[in-house]
Design a protein around this motif. Structure first.
Motif, PDB file in Angstrom:
ATOM      1  N   GLN A   1      -2.246  -8.910  -1.267  1.00  7.53           N
ATOM      2  CA  GLN A   1      -3.033  -8.604  -2.453  1.00  7.53           C
ATOM      3  C   GLN A   1      -3.609  -9.861  -3.087  1.00  7.53           C
ATOM      4  O   GLN A   1      -4.743  -9.862  -3.583  1.00  7.53           O
ATOM      5  CB  GLN A   1      -2.182  -7.850  -3.477  1.00  7.53           C
TER       6      GLN A   1
ATOM      7  N   LEU B   1      -6.852 -10.832  -1.613  1.00  7.24           N
ATOM      8  CA  LEU B   1      -7.931  -9.860  -1.772  1.00  7.24           C
ATOM      9  C   LEU B   1      -8.353  -9.784  -3.240  1.00  7.24           C
ATOM     10  O   LEU B   1      -7.598 -10.182  -4.123  1.00  7.24           O
ATOM     11  CB  LEU B   1      -7.470  -8.471  -1.317  1.00  7.24           C
TER      12      LEU B   1
ATOM     13  N   ALA C   1      -9.693  -4.320  -4.900  1.00 11.84           N
ATOM     14  CA  ALA C   1      -9.961  -3.861  -3.537  1.00 11.84           C
ATOM     15  C   ALA C   1      -9.201  -2.574  -3.237  1.00 11.84           C
ATOM     16  O   ALA C   1      -8.064  -2.383  -3.669  1.00 11.84           O
ATOM     17  CB  ALA C   1      -9.582  -4.942  -2.529  1.00 11.84           C
TER      18      ALA C   1
ATOM     19  N   TYR D   1      -7.529  -1.239   2.772  1.00 16.58           N
ATOM     20  CA  TYR D   1      -7.636  -2.518   3.476  1.00 16.58           C
ATOM     21  C   TYR D   1      -6.272  -3.026   3.965  1.00 16.58           C
ATOM     22  O   TYR D   1      -6.195  -3.890   4.837  1.00 16.58           O
ATOM     23  CB  TYR D   1      -8.261  -3.586   2.564  1.00 16.58           C
TER      24      TYR D   1
ATOM     25  N   GLN E   1      -5.404  -5.589   7.161  1.00 22.79           N
ATOM     26  CA  GLN E   1      -4.937  -6.936   6.833  1.00 22.79           C
ATOM     27  C   GLN E   1      -3.608  -7.235   7.536  1.00 22.79           C
ATOM     28  O   GLN E   1      -3.391  -8.350   8.024  1.00 22.79           O
ATOM     29  CB  GLN E   1      -4.763  -7.077   5.318  1.00 22.79           C
TER      30      GLN E   1
ATOM     31  N   THR F   1     -14.342 -11.248  -2.265  1.00 23.39           N
ATOM     32  CA  THR F   1     -14.758 -10.801  -0.936  1.00 23.39           C
ATOM     33  C   THR F   1     -13.541 -10.283  -0.177  1.00 23.39           C
ATOM     34  O   THR F   1     -12.405 -10.689  -0.435  1.00 23.39           O
ATOM     35  CB  THR F   1     -15.401 -11.934  -0.103  1.00 23.39           C
ATOM     36  N   VAL F   2     -13.797  -9.394   0.787  1.00 18.27           N
ATOM     37  CA  VAL F   2     -12.772  -8.934   1.734  1.00 18.27           C
ATOM     38  C   VAL F   2     -13.314  -9.188   3.123  1.00 18.27           C
ATOM     39  O   VAL F   2     -14.360  -8.666   3.502  1.00 18.27           O
ATOM     40  CB  VAL F   2     -12.472  -7.430   1.553  1.00 18.27           C
ATOM     41  N   ASN F   3     -12.627 -10.035   3.879  1.00 18.40           N
ATOM     42  CA  ASN F   3     -13.094 -10.434   5.215  1.00 18.40           C
ATOM     43  C   ASN F   3     -14.521 -10.977   5.162  1.00 18.40           C
ATOM     44  O   ASN F   3     -15.330 -10.749   6.062  1.00 18.40           O
ATOM     45  CB  ASN F   3     -13.023  -9.252   6.198  1.00 18.40           C
TER      46      ASN F   3
ATOM     47  N   TYR G   1     -17.479  -5.120  -0.884  1.00 15.68           N
ATOM     48  CA  TYR G   1     -16.264  -4.433  -0.449  1.00 15.68           C
ATOM     49  C   TYR G   1     -16.067  -3.129  -1.227  1.00 15.68           C
ATOM     50  O   TYR G   1     -16.757  -2.845  -2.207  1.00 15.68           O
ATOM     51  CB  TYR G   1     -15.050  -5.346  -0.612  1.00 15.68           C
TER      52      TYR G   1
END
Length: 488
Positions: free
Chosen positions: A29, A32, A36, A40, A44, A456-458, A463
Motif C-alpha cells: 500500500q 501505491l 488505489a 491491484y 502487486q 501512479t500504479v505501475n 489508475y
C-alpha cells in the motif's frame, strides 16, 4: 493459515503468526496511491513473488477471513459454473442491503435467483436491446452537445462527470429524482471488511440510510405505477419492467390482470431498478473513459476505429445517428469497435467477483494443486487475470486485434478460454470518436491541485480507484479523468 501453510499451499512469504500478511499488504500500500483500488493487490504480489503462481492465499485477519486470490482463468471457471457455483460472499449482501433491501439479483441465490433472473433476462436480450437503439441515440446526442460546449470553453474538465451522466440517462431514460439518493446511499453501505471504522460507527449512518431508502422508494413506486398503468392501456409497451411483468403474470395466472400492481413483484422490481442504475452506470461510465484514454494514446487504433465508422455508418458524420436509428443491425458490423471495448476492459476491468468458500469445495489448477475454500473469501481478481503475462501475449500493450474474429486475427493473439471476463458498449463510441480529439490532462490537474504522495500504479497515472466503502466494488478513473477536448 498455518494449517494451509503446513500442507504446502501457496501464500506469499513471510506469514507472521500475529500479523499474518498485513505487513506485506501495508508495504504494498505504501508503494501505491492511497486511493488505489484493492484489485491491484493480487498483481502487486505476483510482481514481488513471480514464482508464487496465479492462485494463492492471503491472510488479512482481523479485517477479513483468509482470502484465496485467484488469477488463473481455469480455476476461476471452476467456481462460477452452473454445476459448481460457490455462493456469493455474505459481504455482497451486507453492502447492497441498504440500497436494495436484499431483493436484487446480486443478493438472491438458488431457485429464487433463477426465477427472477428468468423474468428480467428478456429485457437484456440482443433482440430487445436493438429496439432501444433509437432511444439510446437520443441520449448520446445530448452527450455530444455537452462535449461540444466543453470544446468551446477551452478548459480542462472531468470527462467522467459527463460519462456518468449519459450512463444514467441511457439506463434510466431520464434522470430519475431518486438517483441522487441512491448514489448517496452508496457512501453508507458497508461490505464488512473495511479497514476504516468511522463510517461504520457514525451515529448518523442509519438515519441517512433510512432517509435515502425512503426517497428512492417513493419515486420508484410512482414510476412503477405509471409504467403499470401505461402497460394496461398499451399492450405494446416494452420496457424491461413491462417484459418482466408480462412473464410474471404468465407464471402467476390471470388473477393479476386487474387491480394494483402485485406487492411481491413491486418489492423485487424496486430492488432490480436500484441495482440496474447502481451497477450499470458505473461500468458504462468507466469503460467510456478508458476507451477514450487508450484510443487517444494509440493513434493507429483511433484511425482504424474511425475508418470502420466511415465504412459502416457512412462518411457523413452528421447522418450516423439517423443511420443507427433506422438500422440498428449496423452495430453488428462494428467488429473493431467491439474489439476496442473488450481490450479496454482487459486492461482496466471494472469489477471483480467475491464468493464464499464451502466445506469440501476444492479448486484445482492445471498442475493438480488443490485449494480448499472452506472459511475463505474466494476472490476472482479480474485485474490479476487480465494483466498476467501467463495468459496474454503483449500483456501491457493495447491490442484490440486480439478480440477480432478468428479470420481477422493472428493466431498468437487468440484469447485463452475463460481469461477475459466480459461487458458491452458501442453506440457512444460510434457517435463520438469521429467528432472529437481528446488529450488527458493529468499534468495540468496535478499542477492546479498539487496532490501529495504516490500518484501512479505501475507507471500509470490514470489508475483505478474505489469510489465507495469497499475494495471489491466497481472501479473508477482517478481524479474524474481530467481532459481537454477538441473538435475535429
Amino acid at each position: 493459515m498455518r494449517m494451509l501453510q503446513r500442507e504446502g499451499l501457496p501464500m506469499p512469504p513471510p506469514h507472521n503468526l500475529v500479523f499474518g500478511h498485513l505487513i506485506l499488504a501495508a508495504n504494498i500500500q505504501k508503494s501505491l496511491p492511497a486511493d488505489a483500488h484493492g484489485h491491484y493487490l493480487a498483481d502487486q504480489i505476483r510482481q514481488r513473488y513471480p514464482s508464487l503462481g496465479p492462485t494463492f492465499y492471503v491472510d488479512r485477519w482481523p479485517f477479513s477471513e483468509p482470502m484465496l486470490m485467484v488469477t488463473d482463468p481455469d480455476v476461476v471457471a471452476q467456481s462460477s459454473t452452473a454445476d459448481h457455483l460457490l455462493p456469493k460472499h455474505p459481504g455482497i449482501k451486507t453492502f447492497l442491503y441498504p440500497i436494495t433491501e436484499g431483493y436484487d439479483l446480486n443478493c438472491l441465490d438458488g431457485e429464487t435467483w433463477k426465477f427472477w433472473r428468468r423474468l428480467f433476462n428478456p429485457g437484456f436480450s440482443a433482440r430487445h436491446m436493438q429496439t432501444l437503439v433509437s432511444t439510446i441515440v437520443e441520449e448520446v446526442a445530448v452527450f455530444c452537445d455537452e462535449l461540444r460546449q466543453r470544446v468551446e470553453e477551452e478548459k480542462m474538465f472531468s470527462f467522467e462527470e459527463h460519462t456518468l451522466s449519459v450512463s444514467i440517462d441511457i439506463i434510466g431514460r431520464v434522470a430519475f429524482p431518486w438517483i441522487s439518493a441512491l448514489l448517496h446511499q452508496r457512501q453508507w453501505a458497508a461490505f464488512g471488511l473495511e479497514m476504516g471504522i468511522w463510517m461504520l460507527i457514525n451515529p448518523m449512518r442509519y438515519f441517512y440510510m433510512w432517509n435515502n431508502r425512503r426517497i428512492m422508494d417513493k419515486y420508484i413506486d410512482r414510476d412503477l405505477d405509471e409504467r403499470y398503468t401505461t402497460r394496461q392501456a398499451d399492450a405494446k409497451s416494452k420496457t424491461i419492467v413491462d417484459l418482466a411483468l408480462a412473464d410474471y403474470k404468465s407464471e402467476k395466472g390471470s388473477s393479476l390482470d386487474k387491480g394494483p400492481m402485485d406487492a411481491v413483484f413491486r418489492k423485487f422490481t424496486r430492488s432490480q431498478m436500484k441495482v440496474f442504475i447502481f451497477a450499470g452506470h458505473d461500468a458504462a461510465s468507466t469503460t467510456m473513459c478508458y476507451c477514450w484514454l487508450l484510443l487517444s494514446r494509440n493513434p493507429q487504433a483511433m484511425a482504424k476505429i474511425r475508418a470502420e465508422h466511415d465504412a459502416v455508418l457512412g462518411s457523413d458524420r452528421d447522418k450516423a445517428a439517423a443511420a443507427l436509428s433506422e438500422n440498428p443491425a449496423l452495430l453488428n458490423r462494428l467488429t473493431y469497435t467491439l474489439a476496442v471495448i473488450k481490450e479496454t476492459l482487459r486492461l482496466f476491468p471494472v469489477v471483480s467477483a467475491a464468493r464464499g468458500g464451502l466445506k469440501d469445495f476444492v479448486l484445482t489448477d492445471a498442475q493438480g494443486q488443490r485449494f480448499p475454500t472452506e472459511d475463505c473469501l474466494v476472490w476472482a481478481v479480474h485485474h490479476g487475470i487480465h494483466n498476467n503475462p501467463l495468459w496474454w501475449p503483449r500483456v501491457d500493450e493495447f491490442v484490440p486485434e486480439r478480440f477480432l474474429p478468428d479470420e481477422e486475427r493472428a493466431e498468437e493473439l487468440r484469447p485463452r478460454k475463460h481469461a477475459w471476463r466480459p461487458s458491452k458498449l458501442k453506440i457512444v463510441l460510434a457517435l463520438t470518436v469521429r467528432d472529437f480529439d481528446l488529450e488527458e490532462a493529468f499534468t495540468e490537474w496535478d499542477r492546479v491541485n498539487k496532490p501529495k504522495g504516490v500518484k501512479t500504479v505501475n507507471g500509470e497515472r490514470a489508475y483505478q480507484i474505489c469510489d465507495g466503502s469497499i475494495q471489491l466494488e466497481s472501479s473508477h478513473p482517478v481524479d474524474g479523468f481530467p481532459v481537454r477536448l477538441f473538435a475535429r
